[in-house]
Design an enzyme around this catalytic site. Structure first.
Site, PDB file in Angstrom:
ATOM      1  CE  LYS A  22      13.986  38.773  19.500  1.00 24.15           C
ATOM      2  NZ  LYS A  22      15.054  39.033  18.491  1.00 24.15           N
ATOM      3  CG  ASN A  23      17.231  36.305  19.883  1.00 23.28           C
ATOM      4  OD1 ASN A  23      16.430  36.690  19.035  1.00 23.28           O
ATOM      5  ND2 ASN A  23      17.900  37.130  20.658  1.00 23.28           N
ATOM      6  NE  ARG A  93      21.828  43.069  12.164  1.00 23.37           N
ATOM      7  CZ  ARG A  93      22.734  43.163  11.190  1.00 23.37           C
ATOM      8  NH1 ARG A  93      22.543  44.042  10.228  1.00 23.37           N
ATOM      9  NH2 ARG A  93      23.780  42.394  11.158  1.00 23.37           N
ATOM     10  CB  CYS A 117      21.131  47.740  12.973  1.00 22.36           C
ATOM     11  SG  CYS A 117      20.662  47.213  14.614  1.00 22.36           S
ATOM     12  NE  ARG A 122      23.147  43.796  14.964  1.00 21.01           N
ATOM     13  CZ  ARG A 122      21.954  43.319  15.358  1.00 21.01           C
ATOM     14  NH1 ARG A 122      20.913  44.106  15.368  1.00 21.01           N
ATOM     15  NH2 ARG A 122      21.808  42.055  15.692  1.00 21.01           N
ATOM     16  CG  ASP A 308      19.820  40.838  23.220  1.00 18.77           C
ATOM     17  OD1 ASP A 308      19.676  39.715  22.715  1.00 18.77           O
ATOM     18  OD2 ASP A 308      20.387  41.777  22.637  1.00 18.77           O
ATOM     19  CB  VAL A 330      28.078  42.649  22.642  1.00 18.03           C
ATOM     20  CG1 VAL A 330      27.555  41.958  21.386  1.00 18.03           C
ATOM     21  CG2 VAL A 330      28.585  41.621  23.648  1.00 18.03           C
ATOM     22  NE  ARG A 400      11.764  43.555  15.228  1.00 20.83           N
ATOM     23  CZ  ARG A 400      12.852  43.886  14.544  1.00 20.83           C
ATOM     24  NH1 ARG A 400      13.130  45.170  14.327  1.00 20.83           N
ATOM     25  NH2 ARG A 400      13.671  42.971  14.077  1.00 20.83           N
TER      26      ARG A 400
HETATM   27  C1  EPZ Z   1      22.231  38.113  17.997  1.00 25.33           C
HETATM   28  O1  EPZ Z   1      22.402  39.097  17.000  1.00 25.33           O
HETATM   29  C2  EPZ Z   1      20.874  38.388  18.631  1.00 25.33           C
HETATM   30  N1  EPZ Z   1      19.827  38.244  17.613  1.00 25.33           N
HETATM   31  C3  EPZ Z   1      20.859  39.786  19.208  1.00 25.33           C
HETATM   32  O2  EPZ Z   1      19.596  39.977  19.848  1.00 25.33           O
HETATM   33  C4  EPZ Z   1      21.967  39.892  20.256  1.00 25.33           C
HETATM   34  O3  EPZ Z   1      22.013  41.220  20.754  1.00 25.33           O
HETATM   35  C5  EPZ Z   1      23.314  39.531  19.617  1.00 25.33           C
HETATM   36  O4  EPZ Z   1      23.244  38.237  19.004  1.00 25.33           O
HETATM   37  C6  EPZ Z   1      24.443  39.513  20.631  1.00 25.33           C
HETATM   38  O5  EPZ Z   1      24.161  38.568  21.632  1.00 25.33           O
HETATM   39  C7  EPZ Z   1      19.413  37.009  17.293  1.00 25.33           C
HETATM   40  O6  EPZ Z   1      19.887  36.016  17.815  1.00 25.33           O
HETATM   41  C8  EPZ Z   1      18.310  36.917  16.273  1.00 25.33           C
HETATM   42  P1  EPZ Z   1      26.313  38.997  16.663  1.00 25.33           P
HETATM   43  P2  EPZ Z   1      23.617  38.949  15.934  1.00 25.33           P
HETATM   44  O7  EPZ Z   1      26.586  38.557  15.263  1.00 25.33           O
HETATM   45  O8  EPZ Z   1      23.879  37.518  15.689  1.00 25.33           O
HETATM   46  C9  EPZ Z   1      29.979  41.715  15.463  1.00 25.33           C
HETATM   47  C10 EPZ Z   1      17.550  41.055  20.308  1.00 25.33           C
HETATM   48  O9  EPZ Z   1      17.305  42.119  20.896  1.00 25.33           O
HETATM   49  N2  EPZ Z   1      29.955  40.980  14.177  1.00 25.33           N
HETATM   50  O10 EPZ Z   1      26.445  37.999  17.750  1.00 25.33           O
HETATM   51  O11 EPZ Z   1      23.287  39.815  14.766  1.00 25.33           O
HETATM   52  C11 EPZ Z   1      28.741  42.575  15.671  1.00 25.33           C
HETATM   53  O12 EPZ Z   1      28.906  43.839  15.072  1.00 25.33           O
HETATM   54  C12 EPZ Z   1      18.708  40.980  19.329  1.00 25.33           C
HETATM   55  O13 EPZ Z   1      16.914  39.990  20.478  1.00 25.33           O
HETATM   56  C13 EPZ Z   1      30.984  41.176  13.261  1.00 25.33           C
HETATM   57  O14 EPZ Z   1      31.901  41.955  13.502  1.00 25.33           O
HETATM   58  O15 EPZ Z   1      24.827  39.582  16.716  1.00 25.33           O
HETATM   59  C14 EPZ Z   1      28.666  42.670  17.178  1.00 25.33           C
HETATM   60  O16 EPZ Z   1      29.515  43.682  17.648  1.00 25.33           O
HETATM   61  C15 EPZ Z   1      19.384  42.328  19.137  1.00 25.33           C
HETATM   62  N3  EPZ Z   1      30.949  40.491  12.078  1.00 25.33           N
HETATM   63  C16 EPZ Z   1      29.191  41.316  17.653  1.00 25.33           C
HETATM   64  O17 EPZ Z   1      29.919  40.781  16.549  1.00 25.33           O
HETATM   65  C17 EPZ Z   1      29.965  39.591  11.775  1.00 25.33           C
HETATM   66  O18 EPZ Z   1      30.006  38.970  10.689  1.00 25.33           O
HETATM   67  C18 EPZ Z   1      28.087  40.329  18.041  1.00 25.33           C
HETATM   68  O19 EPZ Z   1      27.173  40.301  16.962  1.00 25.33           O
HETATM   69  C19 EPZ Z   1      28.927  39.396  12.729  1.00 25.33           C
HETATM   70  C20 EPZ Z   1      28.948  40.091  13.923  1.00 25.33           C
END
Ligand code: EPZ
Length: 434
Positions: A22-23, A93, A117, A122, A308, A330, A400
């Site tokens: 999916k990701n 998202r 969320c 996030r 995840d 994370v 999802r």
């Molecule tokens: C991706 O989300 C995945 N989704 C998530 O999977 C996964 O949990 C996550 O990465 C972490 O591995 C997809 O790939 C579609 P991040 P993403 O930006 O990209 C902080 C699932 O269940 N951050 O890597 O939205 C954030 O708050 C989903 O399949 C900032 O501070 O996550 C978090 O603490 C849930 N500023 C950390 O970084 C930003 O601009 C990682 O978030 C962006 C993120």
């Protein structure tokens, strides 16, 4: 709302193949907005989030067609559209992944700010800061991100935030930099397999990206990207979830068509819990019959234990007598599953970014509500282990991210039955014009 009825206490035995990731599907589908020419993707799972991305791309002028159940053809037919619809973006998202491609290929992107969320705060500050570094002008106007640029230019961008790299932030900037003038250096980039798959897809379309799988990625911008055929990588999170289903039910489960090397941290956790683990070129077998050891774990950016998988591992620890702990560095707020797991008679409590767990052999069936995707998967696993009949409500959350989840578990010997308006199974996305 659909629900799953689970008669627990039955060890799972057998083999099951995982679907496409999916990701990987979501950012790669968004990246097709960059491409002039037909794209064919293989191993595209039929999931709620994929259907949302299909609808969003159709609304942005992409013609989509599913020639088979797991392939998807996409073609940009109207590049004048640059505004993503709020009614679609608010569902997912990951919709933010269209922002970079829209700015890079169409000179402007208008994308509603992602909503709240359950996983906690996030932000997307790193996405926006990176696009500004590439020369985009960004403003927020009544909940909309308005990003414009005549032609992006290469830059040095440090992507890492306080909690490590951003996966979709890296995806957005890989896409944007692919069509920028000059060279972009992304430091602190995400190294997740899904990002590697995105970068390799972009290279197949004519991009020039090096350093994929490391924290330092270099992108030499090109003037145009052409169509390509691409098979998505397998879903490592689904694979991990199915292996943990084998462990929590004290069975023996083989997951086929996966990439064992992408699961290294998960396989290490299985072994720590006392499970037997055997790997082949594209399969992993877990023997959970004697998995009785509690342990302490921490979810971290790749190659660490995936966040995840954290809720699903918490369910397994709840079913192993003794004291365990699991930290999430994370998403330190990712605890939607804790209260629901306690309804099975488990004892989990939260301390900051860590769940403390007093596990028990005697999980008891209970009615529970899936609060989000991975918490829902965690409750299904607990239901498989608990004695008696469990009902997991709001299973559309699980749809999802898991394709034919109930069918796959039933094929392994689980007593799982779906009730509700989509009782047959998650129905394929509506056929879009194309
Ligand atoms: C991706 O989300 C995945 N989704 C998530 O999977 C996964 O949990 C996550 O990465 C972490 O591995 C997809 O790939 C579609 P991040 P993403 O930006 O990209 C902080 C699932 O269940 N951050 O890597 O939205 C954030 O708050 C989903 O399949 C900032 O501070 O996550 C978090 O603490 C849930 N500023 C950390 O970084 C930003 O601009 C990682 O978030 C962006 C993120």
């Amino acid at each position: 709302m659909d629900r799953l009825l689970i008669e627990g206490g039955r060890p799972l035995f057998g083999r099951v193949a995982v679907s496409g990731a999916k990701n990987a599907a979501l950012p790669i589908m968004a990246a097709t907005l960059l491409v002039d020419g037909p794209v064919r993707l293989e191993r595209v799972p039929q999931l709620g989030d994929v259907a949302t991305m299909e609808a969003l791309l159709a609304q942005l002028g992409v013609t989509l067609h599913r020639p088979t159940d797991d392939s998807l053809e996409l073609l940009n037919t109207d590049t004048s559209r640059r505004r993503a619809a709020y009614r679609l973006v608010r569902r997912m998202r990951a919709s933010v992944c269209v922002l970079g491609p829209l700015v890079a290929r169409r000179g402007r992107g208008v994308v509603p700010l992602p909503g709240g969320c359950r996983l906690g705060d996030r932000p997307i500050d790193l996405h926006l800061r990176g696009l500004v570094a590439l020369g985009a002008e960004i403003r927020i106007d009544r909940g909309l991100i308005v990003a414009t640029a005549r032609r992006l230019r290469g830059a040095r961008i440090h992507l890492e935030g306080p909690r490590g790299p951003t996966v979709t932030g890296t995806a957005n900037l890989l896409c944007a930099a692919s069509l920028a003038r000059g060279v972009t250096l992304l430091s602190g980039a995400a190294s997740e397999p899904e990002i590697v798959d995105l970068g390799r897809f972009l290279n197949a379309c004519g991009a020039r990206i090096a350093g994929l799988g490391t924290r330092e990625i270099e992108i030499q911008g090109v003037s145009q990207l052409g169509g390509a055929c691409w098979q998505l990588i397998p879903d490592r999170i689904e694979a991990a979830t199915l292996l943990l289903a084998g462990l929590i039910t004290r069975g023996v489960v083989t997951v086929d068509r996966c990439v064992p090397s992408d699961l290294a941290a998960v396989l290490e956790a299985l072994a720590t819990l006392g499970a037997g683990v055997r790997t082949g070129p594209d399969f992993v077998t877990v023997d959970g019959r004697f998995a009785q050891r509690p342990g302490s774990f921490a979810a971290a950016p790749h190659p660490g234990l995936p966040t995840d998988v954290q809720p699903q591992l918490a369910a397994c620890l709840a079913a192993i007598p003794g004291r365990s702990a699991i930290q999430d560095t994370v998403f330190p707020e990712r605890f939607g599953h804790v209260a629901e797991l306690n309804r099975f008679g488990a004892q989990l409590c939260r301390r900051g970014d860590t769940t403390l767990i007093e596990g028990t052999h005697a999980l008891e069936a209970a009615p529970v509500v899936a609060p989000d995707l991975r918490a829902g998967a965690s409750l299904v696993l607990a239901g498989l282990a608990a004695r008696g009949a469990t009902v997991v409500h709001k299973v559309l959350h699980v749809d999802r991210g898991y394709e034919r989840f109930a069918e796959k578990l039933a094929a392994l010997g689980a007593s799982v039955e779906r009730r509700g308006q989509m009782a047959t199974a998650w129905s394929p996305s509506p056929r879009l014009p194309g």
